[in-house]
Every structure is written in structure tokens, then in C-alpha cells.
Scaffold this motif. Sequence first.
Motif, PDB file in Angstrom:
ATOM      1  N   GLY A   9     -33.928  21.291 -21.343  1.00  0.00           N
ATOM      2  CA  GLY A   9     -34.603  22.579 -21.512  1.00  0.00           C
ATOM      3  C   GLY A   9     -33.654  23.642 -22.016  1.00  0.00           C
ATOM      4  N   ALA A  10     -32.816  23.272 -22.994  1.00  0.00           N
ATOM      5  CA  ALA A  10     -31.691  24.129 -23.391  1.00  0.00           C
ATOM      6  C   ALA A  10     -31.975  25.030 -24.583  1.00  0.00           C
ATOM      7  CB  ALA A  10     -30.473  23.256 -23.709  1.00  0.00           C
ATOM      8  N   SER A  11     -33.204  25.057 -25.074  1.00  0.00           N
ATOM      9  CA  SER A  11     -33.474  25.842 -26.280  1.00  0.00           C
ATOM     10  C   SER A  11     -33.850  27.283 -25.986  1.00  0.00           C
ATOM     11  CB  SER A  11     -34.580  25.184 -27.110  1.00  0.00           C
ATOM     12  OG  SER A  11     -35.801  25.163 -26.385  1.00  0.00           O
ATOM     13  N   ASN A  28     -17.863  20.988 -23.525  1.00  0.00           N
ATOM     14  CA  ASN A  28     -18.561  20.170 -24.503  1.00  0.00           C
ATOM     15  C   ASN A  28     -19.999  20.002 -24.018  1.00  0.00           C
ATOM     16  OD1 ASN A  28     -18.937  18.259 -26.686  1.00  0.00           O
ATOM     17  ND2 ASN A  28     -18.854  16.659 -25.120  1.00  0.00           N
ATOM     18  N   LEU A  29     -20.979  20.220 -24.906  1.00  0.00           N
ATOM     19  CA  LEU A  29     -22.367  20.263 -24.480  1.00  0.00           C
ATOM     20  C   LEU A  29     -23.230  19.252 -25.228  1.00  0.00           C
ATOM     21  CD1 LEU A  29     -22.903  24.133 -24.406  1.00  0.00           C
ATOM     22  CD2 LEU A  29     -22.336  22.649 -22.479  1.00  0.00           C
ATOM     23  N   VAL A  30     -24.078  18.566 -24.462  1.00  0.00           N
ATOM     24  CA  VAL A  30     -25.162  17.763 -25.009  1.00  0.00           C
ATOM     25  C   VAL A  30     -26.443  18.442 -24.552  1.00  0.00           C
ATOM     26  CG1 VAL A  30     -26.298  15.518 -25.057  1.00  0.00           C
ATOM     27  CG2 VAL A  30     -23.787  15.652 -24.892  1.00  0.00           C
ATOM     28  N   LEU A  31     -27.250  18.873 -25.513  1.00  0.00           N
ATOM     29  CA  LEU A  31     -28.416  19.696 -25.207  1.00  0.00           C
ATOM     30  C   LEU A  31     -29.698  18.995 -25.641  1.00  0.00           C
ATOM     31  CD1 LEU A  31     -27.058  23.118 -26.541  1.00  0.00           C
ATOM     32  CD2 LEU A  31     -26.797  22.143 -24.245  1.00  0.00           C
ATOM     33  N   THR A  32     -30.740  19.186 -24.847  1.00  0.00           N
ATOM     34  CA  THR A  32     -32.029  18.624 -25.226  1.00  0.00           C
ATOM     35  C   THR A  32     -33.142  19.600 -24.891  1.00  0.00           C
ATOM     36  OG1 THR A  32     -33.443  16.671 -25.100  1.00  0.00           O
ATOM     37  CG2 THR A  32     -32.475  17.432 -23.035  1.00  0.00           C
ATOM     38  N   ALA A  33     -34.218  19.510 -25.660  1.00  0.00           N
ATOM     39  CA  ALA A  33     -35.445  20.274 -25.461  1.00  0.00           C
ATOM     40  C   ALA A  33     -36.488  19.672 -26.387  1.00  0.00           C
ATOM     41  CB  ALA A  33     -35.241  21.754 -25.766  1.00  0.00           C
ATOM     42  N   ARG A  34     -37.746  20.015 -26.165  1.00  0.00           N
ATOM     43  CA  ARG A  34     -38.802  19.448 -27.007  1.00  0.00           C
ATOM     44  C   ARG A  34     -38.854  20.099 -28.387  1.00  0.00           C
ATOM     45  NH1 ARG A  34     -43.604  19.296 -22.547  1.00  0.00           N
ATOM     46  NH2 ARG A  34     -42.571  21.249 -21.992  1.00  0.00           N
ATOM     47  N   GLY A  35     -38.497  21.372 -28.482  1.00  0.00           N
ATOM     48  CA  GLY A  35     -38.571  22.073 -29.759  1.00  0.00           C
ATOM     49  C   GLY A  35     -37.346  21.802 -30.611  1.00  0.00           C
ATOM     50  N   GLY A  53     -36.261  16.034 -27.838  1.00  0.00           N
ATOM     51  CA  GLY A  53     -37.167  15.026 -27.320  1.00  0.00           C
ATOM     52  C   GLY A  53     -37.745  15.447 -25.988  1.00  0.00           C
ATOM     53  N   ASP A  54     -38.601  14.604 -25.458  1.00  0.00           N
ATOM     54  CA  ASP A  54     -39.301  14.865 -24.203  1.00  0.00           C
ATOM     55  C   ASP A  54     -38.608  14.098 -23.080  1.00  0.00           C
ATOM     56  OD1 ASP A  54     -41.079  15.139 -22.086  1.00  0.00           O
ATOM     57  OD2 ASP A  54     -42.862  14.736 -23.297  1.00  0.00           O
TER      58      ASP A  54
END
Length: 219
Positions: A9-11, A28-35, A53-54
Motif C-alpha cells: 500500500g505504498a503509493s 532500500n525499498l521494495v514497494l507494492t500497491a494496486r495502482g 499488484g494485489d
Amino acid sequence: MTNTALITGASRGLGLALARSLAASGWNLVLTARGADDLERVAAELGATAIPGDVADPAHVERLARAAPELDLLVNNASDLGVTPLPPLAAYPLEAFSALLETNVTAPLALIQATLPALRASSHGAIVNVTSDAATGAYEGWGGYGASKAALEQLSNVLAAEEPSVRVWWVDPGEMNTRMLAAAVGAEEAAAASDPAKVAAALHDLVSSRPAGGKVSLQ
């Protein structure tokens, strides 16, 4: 040695604010979000790895774990509000409730399971599960969302006992001026809530100070 964090949920909202705070400290960051578009912009801004991704998709969880073979911090921030306008439990659609639990409870556990080997291998592995005061408060209309967060809190509580080598915090950030809160209570009321950047700063301090695992209120 550079620390690595995986944030869901990083967006936008708290996830974005925390990503910015950690990036400023050299994480160092690995980020995810649906948008995907918003996430790519954030990743470009912060020099992070974006994997849109979801989190409720098992294949996506596997991609995230592979992207972070060395991991110091997992932040389960992605969350779904559920049906809006917020319905009473007597009228809550059961199919929607099941989907809410999938996103807010099952998906965080799946990501924890996938990343625990890396977190155990870190000398300071930690998990932050973002919860809510709706987990314990009897707020009309918040039964579906609150039940999912109550389940996440108990999951965290047991995990902390089972994984003594990994710090586990379940964090109530309080009301924040986010799109999710606005969808629940309206934009005017949401605008009076806390700035996610201030909450992220307190959360960053928590991660840095590494207190014993447990429930933390940032209100």
C-alpha cells in the motif's frame, strides 16, 4: 550495510509517507500497491523497486518475496475499507465481507509466511502490521472493517509469541487524512485528521528504537 524494507500500500497515504521517511534515511525499498502508475512515480522519486499488484493474489506475494531475498522490515499497510457507504453488520454482504478478510487478514499472513525466512536471517528483522482503533471500538458501520483488523491484531499477537527472533508490532496509527478515511466519513472530516507524514515519522522512530513487540498506538 543497507537496510531493506518491503511496504505494501505504498503509493499513497501512510505507506507513501513511510517510504519517503525510510528512503531519506538510506533504506532500500521494495514497494507494492494496486495502482501501477502511482507506484511507478513513487519508485522513481525514491529510487525504489516497484512491484505493482494485489496482495490478495498468491502469485503476487511470491513475486514480492523473490524481490526481497534479504529483508529487515515488512510493513503490512495495504488495506481495504470494504463496502461503502459503511453498512450495519445486519446488512453486510457476506461475499464482500469474505473479500475484505482476504485482503486485510489472509494477505498479510501470506506475505509474512513468504518473507519470514529472510526476516529470521536478519539480525534485526521486524514486522509492522497496520491496524485500527476500529479493531476494538464499537463504531456503527465499522463492523466489517473492524472485525478484519481485530483478526489482524490477534494474528500479530500470536506471531510475536511464536517468532521471538523477529520484532512484531501491530500499530494503530489513529485517524489520518487519507483517501480511505474520506471514503468512510467524508472529505471535510478527513481533512481534520492527522497528516500521514507525522504518523510515518512516529512509525519510523518505532522501527529505529526497536522496543519489545506488541501493540503500539500512534494516536
